[in-house]
Enzyme design. Sequence first.
Site, PDB file in Angstrom:
ATOM      1  N   TYR A 196      -1.803   0.040  10.792  1.00 37.93           N
ATOM      2  CA  TYR A 196      -1.834  -0.433   9.401  1.00 37.93           C
ATOM      3  C   TYR A 196      -0.538  -0.042   8.685  1.00 37.93           C
ATOM      4  O   TYR A 196       0.075  -0.850   7.969  1.00 37.93           O
ATOM      5  CB  TYR A 196      -3.055   0.178   8.715  1.00 37.93           C
ATOM      6  CG  TYR A 196      -3.262  -0.239   7.279  1.00 37.93           C
ATOM      7  CD1 TYR A 196      -3.429  -1.573   6.919  1.00 37.93           C
ATOM      8  CD2 TYR A 196      -3.342   0.727   6.254  1.00 37.93           C
ATOM      9  CE1 TYR A 196      -3.651  -1.947   5.593  1.00 37.93           C
ATOM     10  CE2 TYR A 196      -3.569   0.362   4.941  1.00 37.93           C
ATOM     11  CZ  TYR A 196      -3.717  -0.975   4.607  1.00 37.93           C
ATOM     12  OH  TYR A 196      -3.931  -1.342   3.301  1.00 37.93           O
TER      13      TYR A 196
ATOM     14  N   SER B   1       0.876  -1.187   0.000  1.00 41.10           N
ATOM     15  CA  SER B   1       0.000   0.000   0.000  1.00 41.10           C
ATOM     16  C   SER B   1       0.896   1.215   0.000  1.00 41.10           C
ATOM     17  O   SER B   1       2.082   1.116   0.354  1.00 41.10           O
ATOM     18  CB  SER B   1      -0.841  -0.005   1.288  1.00 41.10           C
ATOM     19  OG  SER B   1      -1.513   1.227   1.462  1.00 41.10           O
TER      20      SER B   1
HETATM   21  N1  LIG Z   1      -8.768  -0.657  -0.721  1.00 41.16           N
HETATM   22  C1  LIG Z   1      -7.700   0.122  -0.574  1.00 41.16           C
HETATM   23  O1  LIG Z   1      -7.812   1.371  -0.503  1.00 41.16           O
HETATM   24  C2  LIG Z   1      -6.311  -0.465  -0.516  1.00 41.16           C
HETATM   25  C3  LIG Z   1      -5.233   0.392  -0.746  1.00 41.16           C
HETATM   26  C4  LIG Z   1      -3.942  -0.121  -0.684  1.00 41.16           C
HETATM   27  C5  LIG Z   1      -3.726  -1.442  -0.388  1.00 41.16           C
HETATM   28  N2  LIG Z   1      -4.779  -2.260  -0.166  1.00 41.16           N
HETATM   29  C6  LIG Z   1      -4.490  -3.664   0.174  1.00 41.16           C
HETATM   30  O2  LIG Z   1      -4.976  -4.481  -0.871  1.00 41.16           O
HETATM   31  C7  LIG Z   1      -5.358  -5.741  -0.352  1.00 41.16           C
HETATM   32  C8  LIG Z   1      -6.802  -6.041  -0.769  1.00 41.16           C
HETATM   33  O3  LIG Z   1      -7.611  -4.984  -0.337  1.00 41.16           O
HETATM   34  P1  LIG Z   1      -9.138  -4.816  -0.807  1.00 41.16           P
HETATM   35  O4  LIG Z   1      -9.400  -3.362  -0.912  1.00 41.16           O
HETATM   36  O5  LIG Z   1      -9.422  -5.677  -1.953  1.00 41.16           O
HETATM   37  O6  LIG Z   1      -9.860  -5.305   0.522  1.00 41.16           O
HETATM   38  P2  LIG Z   1     -11.048  -6.340   0.801  1.00 41.16           P
HETATM   39  O7  LIG Z   1     -12.074  -6.257  -0.277  1.00 41.16           O
HETATM   40  O8  LIG Z   1     -11.436  -6.101   2.220  1.00 41.16           O
HETATM   41  O9  LIG Z   1     -10.326  -7.753   0.654  1.00 41.16           O
HETATM   42  C9  LIG Z   1      -9.535  -8.318   1.637  1.00 41.16           C
HETATM   43  C10 LIG Z   1      -9.366  -9.777   1.294  1.00 41.16           C
HETATM   44  O10 LIG Z   1      -8.472 -10.358   2.248  1.00 41.16           O
HETATM   45  C11 LIG Z   1      -9.036 -11.572   2.705  1.00 41.16           C
HETATM   46  N3  LIG Z   1      -8.564 -11.857   4.051  1.00 41.16           N
HETATM   47  C12 LIG Z   1      -8.604 -11.047   5.130  1.00 41.16           C
HETATM   48  N4  LIG Z   1      -8.079 -11.696   6.195  1.00 41.16           N
HETATM   49  C13 LIG Z   1      -7.726 -12.935   5.760  1.00 41.16           C
HETATM   50  C14 LIG Z   1      -7.143 -14.069   6.370  1.00 41.16           C
HETATM   51  N5  LIG Z   1      -6.820 -14.077   7.687  1.00 41.16           N
HETATM   52  N6  LIG Z   1      -6.915 -15.169   5.627  1.00 41.16           N
HETATM   53  C15 LIG Z   1      -7.235 -15.183   4.315  1.00 41.16           C
HETATM   54  N7  LIG Z   1      -7.785 -14.143   3.667  1.00 41.16           N
HETATM   55  C16 LIG Z   1      -8.019 -13.033   4.398  1.00 41.16           C
HETATM   56  C17 LIG Z   1     -10.535 -11.371   2.630  1.00 41.16           C
HETATM   57  O11 LIG Z   1     -11.209 -12.607   2.456  1.00 41.16           O
HETATM   58  P3  LIG Z   1     -11.998 -13.424   3.574  1.00 41.16           P
HETATM   59  O12 LIG Z   1     -12.624 -12.419   4.512  1.00 41.16           O
HETATM   60  O13 LIG Z   1     -13.004 -14.216   2.787  1.00 41.16           O
HETATM   61  O14 LIG Z   1     -10.947 -14.279   4.217  1.00 41.16           O
HETATM   62  C18 LIG Z   1     -10.668 -10.557   1.354  1.00 41.16           C
HETATM   63  O15 LIG Z   1     -10.734 -11.403   0.235  1.00 41.16           O
HETATM   64  C19 LIG Z   1      -5.123  -5.672   1.166  1.00 41.16           C
HETATM   65  O16 LIG Z   1      -3.869  -6.217   1.478  1.00 41.16           O
HETATM   66  C20 LIG Z   1      -5.151  -4.183   1.439  1.00 41.16           C
HETATM   67  O17 LIG Z   1      -4.424  -3.858   2.614  1.00 41.16           O
HETATM   68  C21 LIG Z   1      -6.079  -1.817  -0.225  1.00 41.16           C
END
Ligand SMILES: NC(=O)c1ccc[n+]([C@@H]2O[C@H](COP(=O)([O-])OP(=O)(O)OC[C@H]3O[C@@H](n4cnc5c(N)ncnc54)[C@H](OP(=O)(O)O)[C@@H]3O)[C@@H](O)[C@H]2O)c1
Length: 259
Positions: free
Chosen positions: A157, A144
């Site tokens: 975070y 991120s």
């Molecule tokens: N959205 C943003 O603004 C943003 C910006 C920069 C970076 N990111 C990063 O990008 C990645 C994806 O983010 P997103 O926005 O797509 O978020 P999201 O829709 O909340 O997706 C998070 C995913 O992680 C999985 N997860 C969470 N805890 C887990 C665990 N213990 N074991 C296995 N799977 C787990 C969830 O699946 P289950 O709940 O089904 O396990 C879900 O599929 C993350 O690493 C986040 O920090 C996001």
Amino acid sequence: MTAPATPSAASRIAVVTGASSGIGAATARQLAAAGYRVVLTARRKDRIEALAEEIDAAGHSAAAYALDVTDRAAVDEFATAFRTIGVLVNNAGGALGTDPVATGDPQDWRTMYETNVIGTLNLTQALLPALTASGDGTVVVVSSTAGHGTYEGGAGYVAAKHAEHVLAETLRLEIVGQPVRVIEIAPGMVKTEEFSLTRFRGDEERAAKVYEGVAEPLSADDVADTITWAVTRPSHVNVDLLVVRPRAQASNTKVHREL
Ligand SMILES: NC(=O)c1ccc[n+]([C@@H]2O[C@H](COP(=O)([O-])OP(=O)(O)OC[C@H]3O[C@@H](n4cnc5c(N)ncnc54)[C@H](OP(=O)(O)O)[C@@H]3O)[C@@H](O)[C@H]2O)c1
């Protein structure tokens, strides 16, 4: 212009963690369309099974495997299924809360570290032999912009994402000479369905405020596109770090909002 590389038979499998929503689901769809057999993992089995069916129905190839990335025994068991794989996308993760350092809950910090950092460590350690055996492996770490600068209320975070960045940088140093690339993708503001909802523990109003007035935050597809682009460069091209933000966001704390 360099043409996208087609995966060889030994490197055709791509494992995507956190594929049940957001960036992970979009990445799974795009890597499948690029010719990979995608293995979708997340804790919510129903969602990854439905996505695998959707990808298969589109004429591509997918399998679903329920997995908690923090459960090392389960990760090791999962890894025994693979002799060779081409790509591991460490995407599972997320944020909890926006409390200041003075009052943040240490348990939230532990959960974020476990999921983002230890989860990435677990999958990477378990699958590195299969990635190496393919002769053309790629580890992607979805960190991120929080891994590259801090902001008030974000320390738990930010600390976890900095650690993911360090993991990626250090691994690249340690395995140089082996046929495995290490790519870090660092997105800024991405509007996904669940990221902010999880951060604010289901409070829809607070979650919506994150994107309020921002003309076009990045979408999950925008980030999946950068991941797929980096992965499909020829094997000798290692995109070390790709930072991607919406045009309306100049830094973690400087966002243009039309209110
Ligand atoms: N959205 C943003 O603004 C943003 C910006 C920069 C970076 N990111 C990063 O990008 C990645 C994806 O983010 P997103 O926005 O797509 O978020 P999201 O829709 O909340 O997706 C998070 C995913 O992680 C999985 N997860 C969470 N805890 C887990 C665990 N213990 N074991 C296995 N799977 C787990 C969830 O699946 P289950 O709940 O089904 O396990 C879900 O599929 C993350 O690493 C986040 O920090 C996001």
